[in-house]
Design an enzyme around this catalytic site. Structure first.
Site, mmCIF file in Angstrom:
data_model
loop_
_atom_site.group_PDB
_atom_site.id
_atom_site.type_symbol
_atom_site.label_atom_id
_atom_site.label_comp_id
_atom_site.label_asym_id
_atom_site.label_seq_id
_atom_site.Cartn_x
_atom_site.Cartn_y
_atom_site.Cartn_z
ATOM 1 C CB CYS A 1 -0.912 0.061 1.218
ATOM 2 S SG CYS A 1 -1.934 -1.382 1.393
ATOM 3 C CG HIS B 1 -1.231 2.991 5.005
ATOM 4 N ND1 HIS B 1 -1.244 1.660 4.647
ATOM 5 C CD2 HIS B 1 -0.401 3.067 6.089
ATOM 6 C CE1 HIS B 1 -0.467 0.967 5.464
ATOM 7 N NE2 HIS B 1 0.048 1.799 6.348
#
Ligand SMILES: *[C@@H]1O[C@H](CO)[C@@H](O)[C@H](O)[C@H]1NC(C)=O
Ligand SMILES: *[C@@H]1O[C@H](CO)[C@@H](O)[C@H](O)[C@H]1NC(C)=O
Ligand SMILES: *[C@@H]1O[C@H](CO)[C@@H](O)[C@H](O)[C@H]1NC(C)=O
Length: 477
Positions: free
Chosen positions: A86, A147
Protein backbone atom coordinates in the site's frame (compact mmCIF):
# COMPACT_ATOMS: atom_id res chain seq x y z
CA UNK A 1 -46.95 20.51 -54.72
CA UNK A 2 -47.84 20.29 -51.13
CA UNK A 3 -46.51 16.81 -51.13
CA UNK A 4 -43.24 17.99 -52.66
CA UNK A 5 -42.93 20.80 -50.15
CA UNK A 6 -43.40 18.30 -47.43
CA UNK A 7 -40.77 15.88 -48.64
CA UNK A 8 -38.40 18.80 -49.19
CA UNK A 9 -39.01 19.95 -45.70
CA UNK A 10 -38.55 16.44 -44.52
CA UNK A 11 -35.29 16.11 -46.49
CA UNK A 12 -34.05 19.46 -45.17
CA UNK A 13 -34.75 18.56 -41.59
CA UNK A 14 -33.21 15.13 -42.10
CA UNK A 15 -30.12 16.83 -43.54
CA UNK A 16 -29.99 19.30 -40.68
CA UNK A 17 -30.33 16.51 -38.20
CA UNK A 18 -27.59 14.44 -39.83
CA UNK A 19 -25.24 17.40 -40.05
CA UNK A 20 -25.91 18.38 -36.50
CA UNK A 21 -25.33 14.81 -35.36
CA UNK A 22 -22.06 14.71 -37.31
CA UNK A 23 -21.00 18.10 -36.01
CA UNK A 24 -22.05 17.15 -32.56
CA UNK A 25 -19.89 14.08 -32.44
CA UNK A 26 -16.58 15.72 -33.18
CA UNK A 27 -16.84 19.07 -31.45
CA UNK A 28 -18.16 17.42 -28.30
CA UNK A 29 -14.77 15.72 -27.91
CA UNK A 30 -12.93 18.97 -28.73
CA UNK A 31 -15.12 21.08 -26.50
CA UNK A 32 -14.56 18.91 -23.49
CA UNK A 33 -10.81 18.71 -24.02
CA UNK A 34 -10.04 22.32 -24.76
CA UNK A 35 -12.76 24.24 -22.98
CA UNK A 36 -14.43 23.10 -19.80
CA UNK A 37 -12.35 20.99 -17.48
CA UNK A 38 -13.88 17.73 -16.29
CA UNK A 39 -14.57 16.72 -12.73
CA UNK A 40 -12.28 13.88 -11.76
CA UNK A 41 -13.44 10.94 -9.67
CA UNK A 42 -10.76 8.42 -8.73
CA UNK A 43 -11.88 5.13 -7.19
CA UNK A 44 -9.24 2.89 -5.63
CA UNK A 45 -9.94 -0.47 -4.02
CA UNK A 46 -7.56 -1.84 -1.41
CA UNK A 47 -5.90 -5.22 -2.12
CA UNK A 48 -8.39 -6.14 -4.88
CA UNK A 49 -7.01 -8.73 -7.29
CA UNK A 50 -7.37 -8.35 -11.05
CA UNK A 51 -9.00 -11.79 -11.10
CA UNK A 52 -11.81 -10.70 -8.77
CA UNK A 53 -13.52 -8.46 -11.30
CA UNK A 54 -16.17 -9.60 -13.78
CA UNK A 55 -14.90 -7.63 -16.77
CA UNK A 56 -11.40 -9.02 -16.18
CA UNK A 57 -12.69 -12.56 -16.45
CA UNK A 58 -14.29 -13.53 -13.15
CA UNK A 59 -17.56 -15.30 -13.87
CA UNK A 60 -18.70 -16.01 -10.31
CA UNK A 61 -18.15 -12.79 -8.34
CA UNK A 62 -20.73 -10.21 -9.39
CA UNK A 63 -19.27 -6.76 -10.09
CA UNK A 64 -21.92 -5.29 -12.41
CA UNK A 65 -21.06 -1.68 -11.58
CA UNK A 66 -17.37 -1.92 -12.34
CA UNK A 67 -18.26 -3.92 -15.45
CA UNK A 68 -20.63 -1.14 -16.52
CA UNK A 69 -17.82 1.41 -16.16
CA UNK A 70 -15.66 -0.73 -18.45
CA UNK A 71 -18.45 -1.18 -21.01
CA UNK A 72 -18.97 2.59 -21.12
CA UNK A 73 -15.27 3.42 -21.12
CA UNK A 74 -11.76 2.21 -21.74
CA UNK A 75 -10.29 -0.85 -20.06
CA UNK A 76 -6.52 -1.17 -19.57
CA UNK A 77 -5.30 -4.77 -19.52
CA UNK A 78 -1.65 -4.09 -18.63
CA UNK A 79 -2.14 -1.59 -15.85
CA UNK A 80 0.77 -1.79 -13.41
CA UNK A 81 1.22 -0.55 -9.83
CA UNK A 82 4.62 0.88 -8.88
CA UNK A 83 4.77 -1.31 -5.78
CA UNK A 84 3.04 -4.42 -4.48
CA UNK A 85 2.12 -2.97 -1.06
CA UNK A 86 0.00 0.00 0.00
CA UNK A 87 2.20 2.85 1.22
CA UNK A 88 4.72 2.98 -1.66
CA UNK A 89 2.11 2.24 -4.33
CA UNK A 90 -0.11 5.07 -3.10
CA UNK A 91 2.81 7.48 -2.82
CA UNK A 92 3.65 6.75 -6.46
CA UNK A 93 0.03 7.14 -7.53
CA UNK A 94 -0.31 10.57 -5.93
CA UNK A 95 3.05 11.93 -7.10
CA UNK A 96 3.51 10.21 -10.49
CA UNK A 97 6.96 9.10 -9.33
CA UNK A 98 8.51 5.79 -8.33
CA UNK A 99 8.39 5.63 -4.52
CA UNK A 100 12.18 5.27 -4.54
CA UNK A 101 12.36 8.92 -5.64
CA UNK A 102 10.28 10.23 -2.75
CA UNK A 103 11.92 7.97 -0.17
CA UNK A 104 8.65 6.09 0.40
CA UNK A 105 10.31 2.68 0.32
CA UNK A 106 12.22 0.69 2.88
CA UNK A 107 15.04 -1.78 2.67
CA UNK A 108 14.59 -3.36 6.08
CA UNK A 109 11.36 -5.30 5.80
CA UNK A 110 9.03 -2.56 7.11
CA UNK A 111 7.42 -2.01 3.76
CA UNK A 112 4.42 0.06 4.80
CA UNK A 113 3.94 2.59 7.59
CA UNK A 114 3.34 0.46 10.69
CA UNK A 115 1.47 2.86 13.00
CA UNK A 116 -0.49 6.08 12.63
CA UNK A 117 1.76 7.62 15.26
CA UNK A 118 5.09 7.18 13.45
CA UNK A 119 6.87 10.31 12.24
CA UNK A 120 7.31 9.09 8.63
CA UNK A 121 5.08 9.85 5.68
CA UNK A 122 4.87 11.47 2.27
CA UNK A 123 7.52 14.25 2.39
CA UNK A 124 6.12 17.80 2.44
CA UNK A 125 8.14 18.75 -0.66
CA UNK A 126 6.44 16.10 -2.84
CA UNK A 127 3.71 17.46 -5.12
CA UNK A 128 0.49 15.49 -5.50
CA UNK A 129 -1.94 15.95 -8.37
CA UNK A 130 -4.40 17.25 -5.77
CA UNK A 131 -2.06 20.12 -4.92
CA UNK A 132 -1.72 21.18 -8.55
CA UNK A 133 -5.44 20.92 -9.27
CA UNK A 134 -6.31 22.77 -6.08
CA UNK A 135 -4.09 25.62 -7.27
CA UNK A 136 -6.02 25.50 -10.55
CA UNK A 137 -9.32 26.07 -8.76
CA UNK A 138 -10.48 22.51 -8.24
CA UNK A 139 -12.28 21.49 -5.06
CA UNK A 140 -10.19 18.54 -3.91
CA UNK A 141 -11.40 15.77 -1.61
CA UNK A 142 -10.12 12.50 -0.23
CA UNK A 143 -12.56 10.06 1.32
CA UNK A 144 -11.33 6.77 2.79
CA UNK A 145 -7.86 5.40 3.35
CA UNK A 146 -4.66 7.50 3.38
CA UNK A 147 -1.78 5.46 4.88
CA UNK A 148 0.85 8.07 3.99
CA UNK A 149 1.58 9.41 7.46
CA UNK A 150 0.07 12.03 9.75
CA UNK A 151 2.48 14.06 11.90
CA UNK A 152 6.23 14.76 11.98
CA UNK A 153 7.34 16.24 15.31
CA UNK A 154 4.26 16.79 17.46
CA UNK A 155 0.84 15.20 17.57
CA UNK A 156 -0.76 18.14 15.79
CA UNK A 157 1.63 19.44 13.13
CA UNK A 158 -0.20 17.38 10.44
CA UNK A 159 2.82 17.59 8.16
CA UNK A 160 1.86 14.41 6.28
CA UNK A 161 -1.92 14.86 6.55
CA UNK A 162 -3.98 14.88 3.32
CA UNK A 163 -4.81 18.57 3.95
CA UNK A 164 -1.07 19.29 3.78
CA UNK A 165 -0.86 17.50 0.45
CA UNK A 166 -3.40 19.41 -1.61
CA UNK A 167 -6.73 18.01 -0.45
CA UNK A 168 -9.08 20.61 0.93
CA UNK A 169 -11.41 18.01 2.37
CA UNK A 170 -10.56 14.74 4.10
CA UNK A 171 -12.79 12.15 5.69
CA UNK A 172 -11.56 8.69 6.55
CA UNK A 173 -8.76 6.69 8.10
CA UNK A 174 -5.37 8.38 8.26
CA UNK A 175 -4.00 4.86 8.61
CA UNK A 176 -5.27 1.68 6.97
CA UNK A 177 -7.96 -0.86 7.59
CA UNK A 178 -6.42 -4.03 9.02
CA UNK A 179 -7.41 -7.27 10.67
CA UNK A 180 -6.48 -5.87 14.08
CA UNK A 181 -9.28 -3.31 13.84
CA UNK A 182 -11.71 -6.12 14.58
CA UNK A 183 -10.54 -8.09 17.62
CA UNK A 184 -10.74 -11.83 17.09
CA UNK A 185 -10.09 -11.59 13.36
CA UNK A 186 -6.91 -12.20 11.40
CA UNK A 187 -4.20 -10.17 13.08
CA UNK A 188 -1.37 -8.35 11.33
CA UNK A 189 0.27 -6.67 14.31
CA UNK A 190 -1.27 -7.89 17.55
CA UNK A 191 -0.29 -11.55 17.35
CA UNK A 192 3.39 -10.77 16.76
CA UNK A 193 3.59 -8.12 19.48
CA UNK A 194 1.72 -10.30 21.99
CA UNK A 195 4.13 -13.10 21.31
CA UNK A 196 7.15 -10.88 22.01
CA UNK A 197 5.57 -9.52 25.20
CA UNK A 198 4.69 -13.01 26.39
CA UNK A 199 8.25 -14.15 25.83
CA UNK A 200 9.40 -11.09 27.79
CA UNK A 201 7.07 -11.81 30.72
CA UNK A 202 8.08 -15.49 30.83
CA UNK A 203 11.81 -14.75 30.72
CA UNK A 204 11.58 -12.03 33.37
CA UNK A 205 9.35 -14.13 35.64
CA UNK A 206 11.81 -17.00 35.33
CA UNK A 207 14.68 -14.63 36.14
CA UNK A 208 12.86 -13.33 39.23
CA UNK A 209 12.06 -16.86 40.33
CA UNK A 210 15.64 -18.14 39.79
CA UNK A 211 17.13 -15.16 41.62
CA UNK A 212 14.76 -15.63 44.57
CA UNK A 213 15.46 -19.33 44.76
CA UNK A 214 19.20 -18.66 44.49
CA UNK A 215 19.10 -16.10 47.27
CA UNK A 216 16.98 -18.24 49.58
CA UNK A 217 19.34 -21.20 49.16
CA UNK A 218 22.29 -18.80 49.42
CA UNK A 219 23.62 -20.13 46.08
CA UNK A 220 23.41 -16.76 44.35
CA UNK A 221 24.55 -13.43 45.71
CA UNK A 222 22.59 -10.41 44.55
CA UNK A 223 20.26 -7.76 45.81
CA UNK A 224 16.51 -8.01 46.25
CA UNK A 225 16.25 -4.95 44.02
CA UNK A 226 17.16 -7.08 41.02
CA UNK A 227 14.44 -9.58 41.93
CA UNK A 228 11.85 -6.86 42.33
CA UNK A 229 12.85 -5.19 39.04
CA UNK A 230 12.56 -8.48 37.13
CA UNK A 231 9.17 -9.14 38.68
CA UNK A 232 7.94 -5.65 37.74
CA UNK A 233 9.13 -5.98 34.13
CA UNK A 234 7.46 -9.41 33.91
CA UNK A 235 4.21 -7.92 35.16
CA UNK A 236 4.43 -4.95 32.79
CA UNK A 237 4.97 -7.21 29.78
CA UNK A 238 2.07 -9.41 30.83
CA UNK A 239 -0.32 -6.47 31.28
CA UNK A 240 0.70 -4.76 28.03
CA UNK A 241 0.24 -8.04 26.18
CA UNK A 242 -3.23 -8.35 27.70
CA UNK A 243 -4.23 -4.86 26.51
CA UNK A 244 -2.34 -4.98 23.17
CA UNK A 245 -5.45 -5.57 21.08
CA UNK A 246 -7.33 -2.62 22.61
CA UNK A 247 -4.23 -0.45 22.36
CA UNK A 248 -3.85 -1.09 18.62
CA UNK A 249 -7.53 -0.48 17.93
CA UNK A 250 -7.29 2.83 19.77
CA UNK A 251 -4.03 3.89 18.14
CA UNK A 252 -4.86 3.05 14.53
CA UNK A 253 -8.52 2.34 13.87
CA UNK A 254 -10.12 5.77 13.92
CA UNK A 255 -11.79 8.23 11.59
CA UNK A 256 -11.02 11.89 11.03
CA UNK A 257 -12.77 14.72 9.26
CA UNK A 258 -10.08 17.17 8.24
CA UNK A 259 -7.97 17.65 11.39
CA UNK A 260 -10.56 16.44 13.87
CA UNK A 261 -10.95 12.88 15.10
CA UNK A 262 -14.62 11.96 14.72
CA UNK A 263 -14.65 8.35 15.99
CA UNK A 264 -11.98 6.61 18.06
CA UNK A 265 -12.09 3.70 17.82
CA UNK A 266 -14.38 3.65 14.82
CA UNK A 267 -17.48 1.52 14.69
CA UNK A 268 -16.71 -0.69 11.72
CA UNK A 269 -20.30 -1.53 10.84
CA UNK A 270 -21.14 2.12 10.27
CA UNK A 271 -18.14 3.11 8.21
CA UNK A 272 -19.41 2.08 4.77
CA UNK A 273 -22.59 4.12 5.14
CA UNK A 274 -20.68 7.09 6.56
CA UNK A 275 -18.24 7.09 3.64
CA UNK A 276 -21.02 6.96 1.06
CA UNK A 277 -22.83 9.80 2.77
CA UNK A 278 -19.65 11.86 2.74
CA UNK A 279 -19.11 11.18 -0.98
CA UNK A 280 -22.64 12.22 -1.80
CA UNK A 281 -22.42 15.45 0.18
CA UNK A 282 -19.02 16.32 -1.32
CA UNK A 283 -20.39 15.85 -4.85
CA UNK A 284 -23.54 17.86 -4.12
CA UNK A 285 -21.58 20.64 -2.46
CA UNK A 286 -19.21 20.91 -5.41
CA UNK A 287 -21.47 20.16 -8.33
CA UNK A 288 -20.82 23.56 -9.88
CA UNK A 289 -17.35 22.06 -10.33
CA UNK A 290 -14.72 21.43 -11.18
CA UNK A 291 -13.83 18.92 -8.45
CA UNK A 292 -11.35 16.15 -7.91
CA UNK A 293 -12.54 13.43 -5.56
CA UNK A 294 -10.36 10.49 -4.59
CA UNK A 295 -12.45 7.72 -3.01
CA UNK A 296 -10.00 5.32 -1.45
CA UNK A 297 -12.06 2.31 -0.33
CA UNK A 298 -11.37 0.41 2.88
CA UNK A 299 -12.72 -2.62 0.98
CA UNK A 300 -11.40 -5.32 0.27
CA UNK A 301 -8.66 -5.29 2.90
CA UNK A 302 -8.93 -7.59 5.91
CA UNK A 303 -10.95 -7.86 8.15
CA UNK A 304 -13.40 -7.56 5.23
CA UNK A 305 -15.97 -5.39 6.98
CA UNK A 306 -19.24 -6.33 5.28
CA UNK A 307 -22.72 -5.18 6.18
CA UNK A 308 -25.57 -7.66 6.78
CA UNK A 309 -27.04 -7.06 3.30
CA UNK A 310 -24.02 -8.55 1.61
CA UNK A 311 -23.03 -11.33 4.01
CA UNK A 312 -23.42 -14.79 2.55
CA UNK A 313 -24.35 -13.54 -0.92
CA UNK A 314 -21.38 -14.58 -3.00
CA UNK A 315 -20.06 -18.06 -3.72
CA UNK A 316 -16.64 -17.00 -2.40
CA UNK A 317 -17.16 -16.54 1.30
CA UNK A 318 -16.63 -13.29 3.14
CA UNK A 319 -14.01 -12.15 0.61
CA UNK A 320 -16.49 -12.46 -2.26
CA UNK A 321 -19.23 -10.76 -0.19
CA UNK A 322 -16.91 -7.86 0.57
CA UNK A 323 -15.92 -7.49 -3.08
CA UNK A 324 -19.57 -7.42 -4.13
CA UNK A 325 -20.27 -4.77 -1.51
CA UNK A 326 -17.37 -2.68 -2.84
CA UNK A 327 -18.88 -2.96 -6.31
CA UNK A 328 -22.25 -1.86 -4.92
CA UNK A 329 -20.54 1.18 -3.39
CA UNK A 330 -19.11 2.01 -6.82
CA UNK A 331 -22.69 1.83 -8.16
CA UNK A 332 -24.00 4.14 -5.44
CA UNK A 333 -21.30 6.69 -6.23
CA UNK A 334 -21.97 6.54 -9.98
CA UNK A 335 -25.69 6.98 -9.23
CA UNK A 336 -24.87 10.15 -7.31
CA UNK A 337 -23.10 11.49 -10.42
CA UNK A 338 -26.14 10.59 -12.53
CA UNK A 339 -28.62 12.21 -10.17
CA UNK A 340 -26.61 15.40 -10.09
CA UNK A 341 -26.33 15.42 -13.89
CA UNK A 342 -22.55 15.14 -13.74
CA UNK A 343 -21.94 11.87 -15.59
CA UNK A 344 -20.83 13.45 -18.87
CA UNK A 345 -18.68 16.09 -17.26
CA UNK A 346 -16.78 13.65 -15.04
CA UNK A 347 -13.79 11.45 -15.80
CA UNK A 348 -14.09 8.33 -13.64
CA UNK A 349 -11.15 6.05 -12.96
CA UNK A 350 -11.20 2.71 -11.16
CA UNK A 351 -8.21 0.71 -9.93
CA UNK A 352 -6.70 -1.26 -7.04
CA UNK A 353 -3.54 -0.22 -5.20
CA UNK A 354 -1.86 -3.58 -6.00
CA UNK A 355 -2.63 -7.27 -6.40
CA UNK A 356 -4.74 -9.45 -4.12
CA UNK A 357 -3.22 -10.96 -1.02
CA UNK A 358 -2.60 -14.69 -1.49
CA UNK A 359 -1.35 -15.06 2.06
CA UNK A 360 -4.53 -13.80 3.73
CA UNK A 361 -6.19 -16.89 5.17
CA UNK A 362 -8.64 -17.33 8.03
CA UNK A 363 -8.66 -20.94 9.12
CA UNK A 364 -8.90 -22.73 5.82
CA UNK A 365 -10.75 -19.93 4.09
CA UNK A 366 -9.51 -17.62 1.39
CA UNK A 367 -9.42 -14.16 2.92
CA UNK A 368 -7.62 -12.26 0.18
CA UNK A 369 -7.92 -11.62 -3.53
CA UNK A 370 -7.38 -13.65 -6.66
CA UNK A 371 -4.97 -12.54 -9.38
CA UNK A 372 -6.28 -14.72 -12.17
CA UNK A 373 -3.65 -16.26 -14.40
CA UNK A 374 -0.89 -14.08 -12.94
CA UNK A 375 1.63 -15.56 -10.55
CA UNK A 376 2.21 -13.97 -7.13
CA UNK A 377 0.24 -11.40 -5.19
CA UNK A 378 0.41 -8.55 -2.69
CA UNK A 379 3.92 -8.08 -1.38
CA UNK A 380 5.58 -9.85 -4.31
CA UNK A 381 7.08 -7.12 -6.43
CA UNK A 382 8.72 -9.04 -9.23
CA UNK A 383 5.69 -11.09 -10.13
CA UNK A 384 2.79 -9.94 -12.21
CA UNK A 385 0.09 -10.91 -9.68
CA UNK A 386 1.44 -8.39 -7.16
CA UNK A 387 1.28 -5.42 -9.48
CA UNK A 388 -1.09 -5.98 -12.39
CA UNK A 389 -4.40 -4.40 -11.44
CA UNK A 390 -7.68 -3.33 -13.00
CA UNK A 391 -7.58 0.06 -14.74
CA UNK A 392 -10.78 1.54 -16.18
CA UNK A 393 -11.51 5.09 -17.37
CA UNK A 394 -14.90 6.47 -18.37
CA UNK A 395 -15.78 9.87 -19.76
CA UNK A 396 -18.93 9.59 -21.87
CA UNK A 397 -18.86 11.48 -25.14
CA UNK A 398 -15.10 11.95 -25.00
CA UNK A 399 -13.54 8.54 -24.44
CA UNK A 400 -14.78 5.69 -26.63
CA UNK A 401 -17.04 3.10 -25.00
CA UNK A 402 -15.82 -0.46 -24.76
CA UNK A 403 -12.24 0.09 -25.94
CA UNK A 404 -9.56 -2.31 -24.70
CA UNK A 405 -5.94 -1.17 -24.48
CA UNK A 406 -3.25 -3.83 -24.17
CA UNK A 407 -0.30 -1.42 -23.99
CA UNK A 408 1.65 -1.19 -20.71
CA UNK A 409 0.40 1.64 -18.50
CA UNK A 410 1.09 2.59 -14.89
CA UNK A 411 -0.93 3.92 -11.98
CA UNK A 412 1.62 6.75 -12.03
CA UNK A 413 0.16 7.84 -15.41
CA UNK A 414 -2.89 9.21 -13.62
CA UNK A 415 -0.74 12.08 -12.32
CA UNK A 416 0.16 13.78 -15.63
CA UNK A 417 -3.21 12.83 -17.13
CA UNK A 418 -5.36 14.58 -14.55
CA UNK A 419 -2.93 17.46 -14.09
CA UNK A 420 -3.15 18.29 -17.79
CA UNK A 421 -6.91 17.79 -18.00
CA UNK A 422 -7.28 20.21 -15.12
CA UNK A 423 -5.21 22.84 -16.90
CA UNK A 424 -2.16 22.39 -14.66
CA UNK A 425 1.52 21.98 -15.42
CA UNK A 426 3.50 18.85 -14.65
CA UNK A 427 6.44 19.91 -12.39
CA UNK A 428 9.71 20.40 -14.26
CA UNK A 429 12.01 20.47 -11.23
CA UNK A 430 11.87 16.70 -10.66
CA UNK A 431 11.53 13.47 -12.58
CA UNK A 432 7.93 12.42 -13.24
CA UNK A 433 7.68 8.76 -14.22
CA UNK A 434 4.03 8.74 -15.30
CA UNK A 435 2.99 9.49 -18.89
CA UNK A 436 -0.16 11.21 -20.13
CA UNK A 437 -2.74 8.51 -20.89
CA UNK A 438 -4.98 10.66 -23.03
CA UNK A 439 -3.44 9.96 -26.47
CA UNK A 440 -3.79 6.21 -25.88
CA UNK A 441 -7.31 6.56 -24.51
CA UNK A 442 -8.46 8.71 -27.41
CA UNK A 443 -6.72 6.49 -29.93
CA UNK A 444 -4.50 9.28 -31.29
CA UNK A 445 -1.48 7.20 -30.20
CA UNK A 446 -1.23 3.46 -30.74
CA UNK A 447 1.63 2.77 -28.36
CA UNK A 448 2.48 3.46 -24.77
CA UNK A 449 5.19 6.01 -24.11
CA UNK A 450 6.74 3.77 -21.48
CA UNK A 451 9.83 2.09 -22.80
CA UNK A 452 10.66 0.60 -19.39
CA UNK A 453 8.57 -0.07 -16.32
CA UNK A 454 10.54 -1.06 -13.23
CA UNK A 455 9.22 -3.60 -10.78
CA UNK A 456 10.61 -2.97 -7.33
CA UNK A 457 10.31 -4.89 -4.12
CA UNK A 458 11.23 -2.41 -1.35
CA UNK A 459 14.17 -0.46 -2.79
CA UNK A 460 15.42 -3.44 -4.80
CA UNK A 461 14.80 -3.84 -8.50
CA UNK A 462 13.30 -7.28 -9.13
CA UNK A 463 12.27 -7.07 -12.77
CA UNK A 464 11.90 -4.67 -15.66
CA UNK A 465 9.31 -4.58 -18.40
CA UNK A 466 10.74 -3.46 -21.71
CA UNK A 467 8.33 -2.25 -24.33
CA UNK A 468 9.93 -1.63 -27.69
CA UNK A 469 9.18 1.89 -28.87
CA UNK A 470 6.46 2.19 -31.50
CA UNK A 471 5.66 -1.51 -31.47
CA UNK A 472 3.38 -3.63 -29.38
CA UNK A 473 6.30 -5.83 -28.33
CA UNK A 474 6.97 -6.19 -24.58
CA UNK A 475 9.20 -8.44 -22.54
CA UNK A 476 9.75 -8.78 -18.79
CA UNK A 477 13.17 -9.69 -17.43
C1 LIG B 1 -13.31 -15.26 -9.00
O1 LIG B 1 -12.89 -14.75 -7.73
C2 LIG B 1 -12.84 -15.70 -6.68
C3 LIG B 1 -12.54 -14.98 -5.39
O2 LIG B 1 -11.32 -14.33 -5.41
C4 LIG B 1 -11.85 -16.78 -7.02
O3 LIG B 1 -11.81 -17.74 -5.99
C5 LIG B 1 -12.23 -17.42 -8.35
O4 LIG B 1 -11.27 -18.37 -8.72
C6 LIG B 1 -12.36 -16.36 -9.43
N1 LIG B 1 -12.83 -16.96 -10.67
C7 LIG B 1 -12.19 -16.84 -11.82
C8 LIG B 1 -12.81 -17.51 -13.00
O5 LIG B 1 -11.16 -16.21 -11.94
C1 LIG C 1 12.80 16.97 -0.70
O1 LIG C 1 13.67 17.14 0.39
C2 LIG C 1 14.62 16.10 0.54
C3 LIG C 1 15.37 16.33 1.84
O2 LIG C 1 15.86 17.62 1.89
C4 LIG C 1 15.53 16.07 -0.68
O3 LIG C 1 16.47 15.03 -0.56
C5 LIG C 1 14.66 15.82 -1.91
O4 LIG C 1 15.46 15.87 -3.09
C6 LIG C 1 13.57 16.89 -2.01
N1 LIG C 1 12.67 16.50 -3.08
C7 LIG C 1 12.28 17.33 -4.04
C8 LIG C 1 11.34 16.80 -5.03
O5 LIG C 1 12.64 18.49 -4.08
C1 LIG D 1 -23.90 11.96 -22.29
O1 LIG D 1 -23.05 11.45 -23.30
C2 LIG D 1 -23.60 10.35 -24.00
C3 LIG D 1 -22.54 9.81 -24.93
O2 LIG D 1 -22.05 10.81 -25.76
C4 LIG D 1 -24.87 10.80 -24.74
O3 LIG D 1 -25.44 9.70 -25.40
C5 LIG D 1 -25.84 11.36 -23.72
O4 LIG D 1 -26.96 11.88 -24.36
C6 LIG D 1 -25.19 12.45 -22.89
N1 LIG D 1 -26.09 12.84 -21.83
C7 LIG D 1 -26.35 14.11 -21.55
C8 LIG D 1 -27.27 14.34 -20.43
O5 LIG D 1 -25.83 15.02 -22.17
Amino acid sequence: MLHLEHSCLFFRSWLALTVSVLLDLKPSACRSLSGSRPNILLLMADDLGIGDVGCYGNDTIRTPNVDRLAADGVMLTQHIAAASVCTPSRAAFLTGRYPLRSGMVSSNGYRVLQWTGVSGGLPPNETTFAKILKDKGYATGLIGKWHLGLNCESSDDYCHHPLSHGFDHFYGMPFSMMGDCEPGEVSEKRAGLEHKLNVCSHVMALAAFTLTAGKLTRLVAGSWTLVICSAIVALLCLTTSHFMGALIVHADCFLMRNHAITEQPMSLQRTTALMLKEVSSFVKRNKQGPFLLFVSFLHVHTPLITTENFRGRSPHGLYGDNTEEMDWMVGQILDTLDTEGLTNSTLVYFTSDHGGSLEAQFGNHQYGGWNGIYKGGKGMGGWEGGIRVPGILRWPGVLPAGRLIHEPTSLMDVFPTVVQLGGGQVPHDRVIDGRDLLPLLLGTAQHSEHEFLMHYCESFLHAARWHQRNTGFSIIV
